[in-house]
Motif scaffolding. Structure first.
Motif, short mmCIF file in Angstrom:
data_model
loop_
_atom_site.label_atom_id
_atom_site.label_comp_id
_atom_site.label_asym_id
_atom_site.label_seq_id
_atom_site.Cartn_x
_atom_site.Cartn_y
_atom_site.Cartn_z
N LYS A 1 -21.14 -63.32 -19.19
CA LYS A 1 -21.23 -63.88 -18.22
C LYS A 1 -21.85 -65.47 -18.38
CE LYS A 1 -20.40 -60.29 -15.65
NZ LYS A 1 -18.99 -60.35 -15.07
N GLY A 2 -21.59 -66.37 -17.51
CA GLY A 2 -21.89 -67.73 -17.89
C GLY A 2 -23.55 -67.79 -17.49
N ASP A 3 -24.07 -67.16 -16.66
CA ASP A 3 -25.28 -67.11 -16.46
C ASP A 3 -25.92 -65.74 -16.06
OD1 ASP A 3 -24.12 -67.07 -14.00
OD2 ASP A 3 -25.51 -68.25 -13.08
N VAL A 4 -27.27 -65.36 -16.63
CA VAL A 4 -27.66 -64.03 -16.24
C VAL A 4 -29.05 -64.23 -15.57
CG1 VAL A 4 -28.59 -61.97 -17.39
CG2 VAL A 4 -26.72 -63.27 -18.32
N VAL A 5 -29.08 -63.40 -14.53
CA VAL A 5 -30.47 -63.53 -13.87
C VAL A 5 -31.68 -63.06 -14.73
CG1 VAL A 5 -31.98 -62.38 -11.77
CG2 VAL A 5 -29.39 -62.72 -11.71
N SER A 6 -32.58 -64.01 -14.97
CA SER A 6 -33.80 -63.78 -16.09
C SER A 6 -35.07 -64.33 -15.37
CB SER A 6 -33.26 -64.26 -17.29
OG SER A 6 -33.22 -65.84 -17.01
N ALA A 7 -35.85 -63.90 -16.35
CA ALA A 7 -37.39 -64.68 -15.82
C ALA A 7 -37.93 -64.87 -17.23
CB ALA A 7 -38.30 -63.44 -15.28
N GLN A 8 -39.11 -65.73 -16.92
CA GLN A 8 -39.44 -66.26 -18.40
C GLN A 8 -40.87 -65.49 -18.48
OE1 GLN A 8 -40.32 -70.53 -17.74
NE2 GLN A 8 -38.25 -70.87 -18.58
N PRO A 9 -41.43 -65.52 -19.73
CA PRO A 9 -42.61 -64.77 -20.19
C PRO A 9 -43.80 -64.95 -19.25
CG PRO A 9 -41.51 -65.51 -22.34
CD PRO A 9 -40.86 -66.18 -20.90
N HIS A 10 -43.95 -66.33 -18.85
CA HIS A 10 -44.83 -66.50 -17.96
C HIS A 10 -44.66 -66.61 -16.49
CE1 HIS A 10 -46.47 -69.16 -21.47
NE2 HIS A 10 -46.48 -67.84 -21.79
N THR A 11 -43.56 -65.83 -15.99
CA THR A 11 -43.31 -65.69 -14.69
C THR A 11 -44.37 -64.63 -13.99
OG1 THR A 11 -41.14 -66.24 -14.91
CG2 THR A 11 -41.48 -64.79 -12.99
N PRO A 12 -44.96 -65.09 -13.12
CA PRO A 12 -45.84 -63.92 -12.32
C PRO A 12 -44.96 -62.60 -12.02
CG PRO A 12 -45.87 -66.14 -11.25
CD PRO A 12 -44.44 -66.20 -12.23
N VAL A 13 -45.81 -61.43 -12.27
CA VAL A 13 -45.08 -60.20 -11.95
C VAL A 13 -44.62 -60.11 -10.70
CG1 VAL A 13 -45.74 -57.77 -11.91
CG2 VAL A 13 -46.55 -59.18 -13.89
N ILE A 14 -45.36 -60.60 -9.62
CA ILE A 14 -44.79 -60.48 -8.33
C ILE A 14 -43.68 -61.14 -8.14
CG2 ILE A 14 -45.30 -61.11 -5.97
CD1 ILE A 14 -47.00 -58.70 -6.91
N GLN A 15 -43.34 -62.35 -8.55
CA GLN A 15 -42.11 -62.78 -8.44
C GLN A 15 -40.91 -62.32 -9.32
OE1 GLN A 15 -42.21 -67.07 -9.69
NE2 GLN A 15 -39.97 -67.40 -10.01
N ALA A 16 -41.26 -61.73 -10.68
CA ALA A 16 -40.30 -60.85 -10.96
C ALA A 16 -39.88 -59.61 -10.25
CB ALA A 16 -40.85 -60.62 -12.38
N LEU A 17 -40.77 -58.84 -9.77
CA LEU A 17 -40.43 -57.82 -8.77
C LEU A 17 -39.41 -58.23 -7.70
CD1 LEU A 17 -43.99 -55.84 -8.66
CD2 LEU A 17 -41.88 -55.64 -10.19
N SER A 18 -39.87 -59.52 -6.98
CA SER A 18 -39.08 -59.74 -6.00
C SER A 18 -37.51 -60.04 -6.51
CB SER A 18 -39.80 -61.14 -5.47
OG SER A 18 -38.97 -61.57 -4.33
N MET A 19 -37.50 -60.70 -7.62
CA MET A 19 -36.28 -60.93 -8.17
C MET A 19 -35.33 -59.58 -8.34
SD MET A 19 -37.34 -63.85 -10.99
CE MET A 19 -35.66 -64.19 -11.60
N LEU A 20 -36.08 -58.60 -8.90
CA LEU A 20 -35.32 -57.42 -8.86
C LEU A 20 -34.67 -56.73 -7.85
CD1 LEU A 20 -38.06 -55.50 -11.04
CD2 LEU A 20 -35.54 -56.26 -11.90
N GLU A 21 -35.46 -57.14 -6.74
CA GLU A 21 -35.13 -56.59 -5.32
C GLU A 21 -34.06 -57.68 -4.75
OE1 GLU A 21 -34.42 -56.21 -1.11
OE2 GLU A 21 -35.50 -57.81 -1.92
N GLN A 22 -34.18 -58.63 -4.84
CA GLN A 22 -33.47 -59.84 -4.42
C GLN A 22 -31.98 -59.74 -4.78
OE1 GLN A 22 -34.62 -63.70 -4.84
NE2 GLN A 22 -32.76 -65.02 -4.05
N PHE A 23 -31.84 -59.51 -6.18
CA PHE A 23 -30.52 -59.78 -6.93
C PHE A 23 -30.07 -58.31 -7.12
CE2 PHE A 23 -32.47 -63.51 -8.08
CZ PHE A 23 -31.73 -64.52 -7.62
#
Length: 257
Positions: free
Chosen positions: A59-81
């Motif tokens: 794919k051209g882009d992949v849903v990803s997070a950065q090492p310093h992304t807050p855990v709460i935000q990452a959990l929200s991304m898992l649900e959102q996408f």
């Protein structure tokens, strides 16, 4: 489940993919010790020899997070996408880790990790798996776009992973030590890099773990993430390219409702 509605077992994606590989997809004639290898249809054999690029998994882009992304935000991304895993990438999309829904259970053991970052959680999970559970399993695996589905499938089965990330070399990538870059990611969190000879907390919010070396696998730190091959992808591809078996007239499919 049989007609008496008693559960006889659980059929998971992992078991189906492993069975298919061991009986059909493996090129090793001795891979199956329990019986003759099943016959692979021409369409299935052709599918296994197609590259990941040809299968449209790059794919051209992949849903990803950065090492310093807050855990709460990452959990929200898992649900959102609606994804089950996020690759952890740096500012240049280099793969440095992996956060999956399977890691969420470890938050119940240390609620303070909810206030931390993705790298905090990943380091804590690796510590628990390696020291307390005796599992020294890698956090991330990768393949190249030119790899065949057969190769990716063999890697999924061999590692027991639910997915492998597809990575490709970055253009004009500097000749820099991958382990040095990995150490920088950890050092930025105030954790000594491997070989520093110092012990410290893996997470700034958890005092029960110690610093361990970041994961390092061939090419992972030098390549940019461009796709993923998951067990779900393998199942979908097999279903789309294999003829559906005839229904068993003696089985009560209504009992599955």
């Amino acid at each position: 489940m049989q007609n008496d509605r008693r559960i006889r077992g659980i059929l998971s994606q992992t078991r189906v993919v492993r069975y298919f590989f061991e009986h059909c997809a493996s090129s090793d004639d001795n891979a199956n010790d329990v019986g003759a290898k099943a016959v692979v249809s021409a369409s299935e054999d052709a599918l296994l020899d197609r590259t990941l690029s040809q299968l449209g998994l790059v794919k051209g882009d992949v849903v990803s997070a950065q090492p310093h992304t807050p855990v709460i935000q990452a959990l929200s991304m898992l649900e959102q996408f609606h994804v089950s895993s996020l690759p952890l990438v740096d500012g240049e999309q280099r793969l440095v880790g992996n956060l999956s829904v399977g890691d969420i259970k470890y938050l119940a053991r240390d609620r303070a990790l909810l206030s931390g970052t993705c790298i905090d959680l990943v380091q804590a999970v690796r510590f628990t798996q390696g020291v307390e559970e005796g599992r020294d399993r890698a956090a991330v695996f990768s393949v190249r776009p030119e790899a065949t589905l057969r190769y990716a499938l063999s890697k999924l089965v061999a590692t027991g992973a639910h997915r492998v990330w597809i990575t490709r070399p970055r253009e004009n990538a500097p000749m820099e030590s991958a382990m040095q870059r990995a150490g920088q990611v950890v050092e930025e969190r105030g954790v000594p890099a491997a070989g520093s000879g110092r012990r410290a907390s893996v997470s700034s919010v958890s005092a029960n773990t110690v610093a361990i070396a970041p994961p390092h696998y061939a090419g992972a730190f030098d390549d940019a993430v461009c796709g993923v091959v998951s067990l779900t992808d393998v199942m979908r591809l097999l279903t789309e390219n294999a003829p559906a078996p005839a229904a068993n007239p003696e089985y009560n499919y209504a009992s599955m409702d």
